[in-house]
Design an enzyme around this catalytic site. Structure first.
Site, PDB file in Angstrom:
ATOM      1  N   ASP A  23      30.198  31.203  92.445  1.00 18.85           N
ATOM      2  CA  ASP A  23      31.132  32.282  92.178  1.00 18.85           C
ATOM      3  C   ASP A  23      30.395  33.345  91.355  1.00 18.85           C
ATOM      4  OD1 ASP A  23      33.741  33.542  91.920  1.00 18.85           O
ATOM      5  OD2 ASP A  23      33.740  32.803  89.859  1.00 18.85           O
ATOM      6  N   ASP A  25      32.079  36.444  89.180  1.00 23.80           N
ATOM      7  CA  ASP A  25      32.690  36.838  87.912  1.00 23.80           C
ATOM      8  C   ASP A  25      33.175  35.624  87.130  1.00 23.80           C
ATOM      9  OD1 ASP A  25      32.449  39.682  88.509  1.00 23.80           O
ATOM     10  OD2 ASP A  25      34.000  39.312  90.001  1.00 23.80           O
TER      11      ASP A  25
END
Length: 203
Positions: A23, A25
């Site tokens: 991922d 953020d």
């Protein structure tokens, strides 16, 4: 550090890690809400070194990120490319690199219904499956790492082992994951620890 061979929550990690699905953020970057300005790219402590650690181990790195800011009209794909270029430059300072960038611009509240794009958006598994196909890696040889229960669900749907990091939204998402699963998910303090756990599982 938790020994993955001694902790039942981590026993599902692949014994031969061949792909890391990260991922963006809250996992690699500081969680700042909708990131639309490259100048606001801030790496989390240790994140670049963690990516470099995967690079050095010969494990391809794919970033898989929801980017509904595009659907919301806050950002276009050219702007996202500039953000990822800045992120790549920041990683390069630690001799780290990403091998594949995948993003899902779709959001059901801001787009016409599109089942394929909806499946790409996490918690859908579409981007994870694209990355597996791109690198020719079996789901059982990959791990996905993120700060949201959506990342865990996407991993489950793709058949990929998942680790929740407690950076970004991870601390609050831990409670969500616990409620959904009925037990603690496999988790790590941050990306650096998650990477070490994933690599250690194959030793």
């Amino acid at each position: 550090m938790i020994d993955p061979r001694a902790d039942g929550r981590l026993a599902h990690l692949p014994s031969h890690l061949k792909l890391a699905l990260l991922d963006r953020d809250g996992t690699i970057l500081d969680e700042t809400g909708y990131l639309v300005d490259p100048k606001r790219v801030v790496l989390l402590p240790g994140a670049a070194r963690a990516v470099a650690r995967l690079n050095a181990a010969g494990v391809p790195v794919a970033v898989v990120t929801n980017q509904s800011a595009i659907a919301r009209g806050m950002l276009d794909e050219a702007g996202l490319e500039r953000i990822h270029s800045r992120l790549a430059d920041e990683l390069a300072h630690e001799e780290a690199h990403v091998d594949l960038w995948l993003f899902a611009p779709y959001h059901p509240d801001h787009c016409e219904p599109d089942p394929k794009e909806a499946e790409r958006r996490k918690p859908g598994a579409g981007m994870l499956r694209e990355a597996l196909e791109h690198f020719g890696v079996a789901a059982g040889d990959a791990v996905t790492i993120g700060d949201s229960d959506r990342d865990l669900v996407a991993g489950e749907r793709a058949g990929v082992a998942s680790l929740l990091v407690l950076t970004g939204k991870g601390a609050s998402e831990l409670e969500r994951a616990q409620a959904r699963l009925g037990h603690d998910p496999a988790c790590a303090r941050d990306l650096a620890e998650a990477v070490e756990l994933a690599l250690a599982a194959g030793r």
